[in-house]
Design a protein around this motif. Structure first.
Motif, PDB file in Angstrom:
ATOM      1  N   THR A  30      41.259   9.309   2.524  1.00 48.34           N
ATOM      2  CA  THR A  30      40.051  10.131   2.628  1.00 48.34           C
ATOM      3  C   THR A  30      40.423  11.604   2.527  1.00 48.34           C
ATOM      4  O   THR A  30      41.610  11.970   2.544  1.00 48.34           O
ATOM      5  CB  THR A  30      39.365   9.941   4.002  1.00 48.34           C
ATOM      6  OG1 THR A  30      40.114  10.704   4.988  1.00 48.34           O
ATOM      7  CG2 THR A  30      39.323   8.487   4.418  1.00 48.34           C
ATOM      8  N   THR A  46      38.850  13.405   4.800  1.00 49.89           N
ATOM      9  CA  THR A  46      38.388  13.779   6.147  1.00 49.89           C
ATOM     10  C   THR A  46      39.443  13.312   7.150  1.00 49.89           C
ATOM     11  O   THR A  46      40.612  13.556   6.945  1.00 49.89           O
ATOM     12  CB  THR A  46      37.010  13.117   6.432  1.00 49.89           C
ATOM     13  OG1 THR A  46      37.140  11.704   6.171  1.00 49.89           O
ATOM     14  CG2 THR A  46      35.937  13.699   5.521  1.00 49.89           C
ATOM     15  N   SER A  47      39.075  12.614   8.181  1.00 47.04           N
ATOM     16  CA  SER A  47      40.034  12.382   9.282  1.00 47.04           C
ATOM     17  C   SER A  47      40.972  11.208   9.006  1.00 47.04           C
ATOM     18  O   SER A  47      42.153  11.422   8.796  1.00 47.04           O
ATOM     19  CB  SER A  47      39.295  12.165  10.593  1.00 47.04           C
ATOM     20  OG  SER A  47      38.284  11.191  10.379  1.00 47.04           O
ATOM     21  N   ASN A  70      44.045  11.101   6.027  1.00 50.76           N
ATOM     22  CA  ASN A  70      43.720  12.287   5.239  1.00 50.76           C
ATOM     23  C   ASN A  70      44.795  12.530   4.195  1.00 50.76           C
ATOM     24  O   ASN A  70      45.951  12.792   4.537  1.00 50.76           O
ATOM     25  CB  ASN A  70      43.603  13.496   6.186  1.00 50.76           C
ATOM     26  CG  ASN A  70      43.255  14.758   5.451  1.00 50.76           C
ATOM     27  OD1 ASN A  70      44.114  15.344   4.781  1.00 50.76           O
ATOM     28  ND2 ASN A  70      42.006  15.167   5.541  1.00 50.76           N
ATOM     29  N   TYR A 117      45.321  14.107  13.038  1.00 49.12           N
ATOM     30  CA  TYR A 117      44.405  14.829  12.160  1.00 49.12           C
ATOM     31  C   TYR A 117      44.149  16.238  12.699  1.00 49.12           C
ATOM     32  O   TYR A 117      43.962  16.430  13.894  1.00 49.12           O
ATOM     33  CB  TYR A 117      43.075  14.097  12.031  1.00 49.12           C
ATOM     34  CG  TYR A 117      42.087  14.886  11.205  1.00 49.12           C
ATOM     35  CD1 TYR A 117      41.047  15.572  11.799  1.00 49.12           C
ATOM     36  CD2 TYR A 117      42.259  14.988   9.825  1.00 49.12           C
ATOM     37  CE1 TYR A 117      40.164  16.334  11.043  1.00 49.12           C
ATOM     38  CE2 TYR A 117      41.384  15.746   9.057  1.00 49.12           C
ATOM     39  CZ  TYR A 117      40.337  16.414   9.665  1.00 49.12           C
ATOM     40  OH  TYR A 117      39.489  17.177   8.926  1.00 49.12           O
ATOM     41  N   ASN A 162      41.982  19.984  11.320  1.00 46.37           N
ATOM     42  CA  ASN A 162      41.079  20.474  10.287  1.00 46.37           C
ATOM     43  C   ASN A 162      41.898  21.075   9.146  1.00 46.37           C
ATOM     44  O   ASN A 162      42.792  21.887   9.376  1.00 46.37           O
ATOM     45  CB  ASN A 162      40.148  21.539  10.884  1.00 46.37           C
ATOM     46  CG  ASN A 162      39.091  21.968   9.864  1.00 46.37           C
ATOM     47  OD1 ASN A 162      39.387  22.064   8.665  1.00 46.37           O
ATOM     48  ND2 ASN A 162      37.878  22.200  10.326  1.00 46.37           N
ATOM     49  N   GLU A 165      40.685  22.833   6.586  1.00 44.35           N
ATOM     50  CA  GLU A 165      40.121  24.038   5.957  1.00 44.35           C
ATOM     51  C   GLU A 165      41.093  25.200   6.156  1.00 44.35           C
ATOM     52  O   GLU A 165      41.480  25.482   7.287  1.00 44.35           O
ATOM     53  CB  GLU A 165      38.774  24.403   6.601  1.00 44.35           C
ATOM     54  CG  GLU A 165      37.608  23.500   6.170  1.00 44.35           C
ATOM     55  CD  GLU A 165      37.439  23.486   4.656  1.00 44.35           C
ATOM     56  OE1 GLU A 165      37.500  22.403   4.067  1.00 44.35           O
ATOM     57  OE2 GLU A 165      37.293  24.577   4.074  1.00 44.35           O
TER      58      GLU A 165
END
Ligand SMILES: CC(C)C[C@H](C(=O)NO)C(=O)N[C@@H](CC(N)=O)C(=O)NCc1cccc(N)c1
Ligand SMILES: [Zn+2]
Length: 157
Positions: free
Chosen positions: A99, A101-102, A105, A136, A138, A140
């Motif tokens: 993914t 996301t989490s 990742n 995980y 973030n 960004e």
């Protein structure tokens, strides 16, 4: 201490995961490599045929390197330290659900694997990217944690 002694490394993604679009995989791999080229004098160039320094593939179970994957969970990927042939190659376990996301990742796991491909071992620092177990965070504006940055700059100066 194995290290690359050339400043431009080629990479090629030979098998793509069906979990993400090909362009998402290309963009994510490029981003994961950039966190290293941002801190050491190395550049990465993607090629679409032939043998690259860093061959990247998504495979499950036995895949020809005597380190078969183990189904979903546990081992998510592995990579080989700098060198000819399999050196630098990164293999991702296709039995994971990759993914952006989490869970599993791709960016974080790829960034970890490319640490091995640059010559980094695992770190005991909990917040390090090279800490053995996945956690995980973030992604960004993700920056290479200091322990990993120190480690890779110690190798490539
Ligand atoms: C003995 C090795 C073949 C284990 C393998 C690994 O470290 N590959 O680099 C691995 O997949 N470890 C798992 C351990 C786990 N399931 O937590 C992992 O997620 N490593 C990748 C990873 C990715 C992102 C961050 C961190 N810290 C570690
Ligand atoms: Zn690892």
């Amino acid at each position: 201490q194995p290290k690359w002694d050339k400043t431009v490394l080629t990479y090629r993604i030979t098998d793509y995961t069906p979990d993400l679009s090909q362009s998402d995989v290309d963009a994510t791999i490029a981003k994961a490599l950039k966190i290293y080229s941002d801190v050491i004098p190395l550049d990465f160039k993607q090629i679409d045929s032939g043998t690259a320094d860093i061959m990247i593939t998504f495979r499950s179970r036995e895949h020809g390197d005597f380190a078969p994957f183990d189904g979903e969970g546990r081992v998510l990927a592995h990579a080989f330290s700098p060198g000819e042939g399999i050196g630098g190659d990164a293999h991702f376990d296709e039995d994971e659900s990759w993914t952006l996301t989490s869970a599993a990742n791709l960016f974080l796991v790829a960034a970890h694997e490319f640490g091995h491909a640059m010559g980094l071992a695992h770190s005991q620092v909990q917040t390090a990217l090279m800490y053995p177990t996945y956690q995980y965070v973030n992604t960004e504006g993700y920056m290479l944690p200091d322990d990993d940055k120190q480690g890779v700059q110690a190798i490539y100066g």
